[in-house]
Design a protein around this motif. Structure first.
Motif, PDB file in Angstrom:
ATOM      1  N   LYS A  11     -28.350  45.307 -34.456  1.00 54.86           N
ATOM      2  CA  LYS A  11     -28.300  44.030 -35.167  1.00 54.86           C
ATOM      3  C   LYS A  11     -29.196  44.030 -36.394  1.00 54.86           C
ATOM      4  N   THR A  33     -30.064  38.127 -36.100  1.00 55.72           N
ATOM      5  CA  THR A  33     -29.232  37.460 -35.096  1.00 55.72           C
ATOM      6  C   THR A  33     -30.159  36.831 -34.067  1.00 55.72           C
ATOM      7  N   ALA A  34     -29.636  35.891 -33.341  1.00 58.95           N
ATOM      8  CA  ALA A  34     -30.396  35.305 -32.239  1.00 58.95           C
ATOM      9  C   ALA A  34     -29.420  34.905 -31.143  1.00 58.95           C
ATOM     10  N   PHE A  35     -29.971  34.678 -29.957  1.00 57.25           N
ATOM     11  CA  PHE A  35     -29.175  34.252 -28.803  1.00 57.25           C
ATOM     12  C   PHE A  35     -27.986  35.187 -28.598  1.00 57.25           C
ATOM     13  N   ASP A  36     -28.294  36.471 -28.439  1.00 59.38           N
ATOM     14  CA  ASP A  36     -27.285  37.506 -28.230  1.00 59.38           C
ATOM     15  C   ASP A  36     -26.231  37.489 -29.324  1.00 59.38           C
ATOM     16  N   ALA A  37     -26.712  37.377 -30.537  1.00 56.89           N
ATOM     17  CA  ALA A  37     -25.865  37.475 -31.727  1.00 56.89           C
ATOM     18  C   ALA A  37     -24.839  36.348 -31.861  1.00 56.89           C
ATOM     19  N   LYS A 211     -39.808  35.129 -36.233  1.00 57.23           N
ATOM     20  CA  LYS A 211     -38.360  34.889 -36.176  1.00 57.23           C
ATOM     21  C   LYS A 211     -37.978  33.558 -35.535  1.00 57.23           C
ATOM     22  N   ARG A 215     -34.577  31.355 -35.501  1.00 55.75           N
ATOM     23  CA  ARG A 215     -33.906  30.939 -34.263  1.00 55.75           C
ATOM     24  C   ARG A 215     -33.788  29.418 -34.182  1.00 55.75           C
TER      25      ARG A 215
HETATM   26  N1  ASP Z   1     -31.974  39.663 -31.709  1.00 54.50           N
HETATM   27  C1  ASP Z   1     -31.532  39.123 -30.471  1.00 54.50           C
HETATM   28  C2  ASP Z   1     -30.046  38.737 -30.500  1.00 54.50           C
HETATM   29  O1  ASP Z   1     -29.336  38.684 -31.436  1.00 54.50           O
HETATM   30  C3  ASP Z   1     -32.265  37.955 -29.926  1.00 54.50           C
HETATM   31  C4  ASP Z   1     -33.501  37.389 -30.554  1.00 54.50           C
HETATM   32  O2  ASP Z   1     -34.284  38.079 -31.183  1.00 54.50           O
HETATM   33  O3  ASP Z   1     -33.701  36.180 -30.370  1.00 54.50           O
HETATM   34  O4  ASP Z   1     -29.521  38.412 -29.534  1.00 54.50           O
END
Ligand code: ASP
Ligand code: TMP
Length: 234
Positions: A11, A33-37, A211, A215
């Motif tokens: 990611k 990305t966050a929350f599993d993309a 981050k 998020r």
């Molecule tokens: N990078 C991770 C994702 O995309 C999660 C995160 O860092 O919050 O799921």
């Protein structure tokens, strides 16, 4: 060092082969990305900043006897690293309650833990990186008992080093995530250490400089990453 075949794209990073079979090139992207993309975006110059921050922290850790995959910085976005076989565990170290731990145990963010907490998460996005313990890791062959002992020992040492480094920069190291890999019979610290993988709060104001700004849509994401780098190099 000439860049060869792309062998992995994640990611936030790409990894390439080189003409030396023991060395890879790790390239940092601006993608976030966050929350599993399920949430996607870009953070301007994040790749450049995270490459620099990771280099500084890998150098610091190496100087204190922690072996890492870092070899040298190649340019703005790329570093030369030792080829490792990643152990599929995300090792989370926590000094202050936030994020996943606040949710899991219904605790208030900001509660200072009386001692650091180590968690293992099985590295699998489709399962949302579930929390596991060392018995799961052992029974399912993710790592040997000896490897887990070493990883644990290193993670606590790394926490001590990073916590005190950031404290001198007026930053609270709330928590962070580490990954380790096997290289020629050794376990090396791998991946990256950056505001993508750490929670860092300003010591006076508790302002989030990591981050979580992305998020949680807090704004000022780029500035926060720049601020961390600025303090680290001041
Ligand atoms: N990078 C991770 C994702 O995309 C999660 C995160 O860092 O919050 O799921
Ligand atoms: P958590 O509280 O969401 O479990 O996150 C703990 C730490 O790990 C935090 O500093 C952010 C980092 N982290 C990653 O590097 N990658 C991830 O996929 C997640 C969920 C967290």
């Amino acid at each position: 060092m000439k860049k060869g075949k792309l062998i992995y794209e994640g990611k936030a990073k790409r990894v390439y082969e080189t003409e030396d079979k023991d060395l890879f090139i790790q390239e940092f992207k601006d993608d976030a990305t966050a929350f599993d993309a399920t949430k996607r975006g870009t953070i301007r110059d994040k790749g450049i900043i995270n490459n620099k921050i990771s280099k500084i922290l890998f150098d610091l850790l190496e100087s204190k006897g922690i072996e890492t995959h870092f070899v040298e910085q190649l340019d703005d976005r790329q570093m030369l690293i030792k080829r490792v076989e990643i152990i599929p565990l995300e090792v989370t170290m926590r000094n202050t309650v936030a994020g996943g731990m606040a949710r899991l145990l219904n605790l208030k963010e900001g509660l200072v833990l009386s001692e650091p907490v180590l968690e293992y998460h099985y590295k699998d996005d489709s399962l949302h990186d579930p929390l596991i313990n060392d018995y799961h890791a052992l029974a399912l062959g993710m790592a040997t008992g000896e490897e887990l002992e070493f990883i644990k020992k290193q993670s606590f040492k790394i926490n001590d080093i990073l916590k005190s480094f950031f404290e001198h920069k007026n930053l609270i190291l709330v928590d962070f995530k580490l990954e380790f890999g096997r290289h020629k019979g050794k376990i090396l610290l791998a991946d990256e250490i950056s505001p993508d993988t750490c929670r860092l709060w300003d010591k006076e104001t508790q302002k989030k400089l990591d981050k979580d700004r992305f998020r949680r849509d807090l704004g000022g994401v780029e500035d926060a990453y720049q601020e961390v780098l600025k303090r680290m190099t001041a």
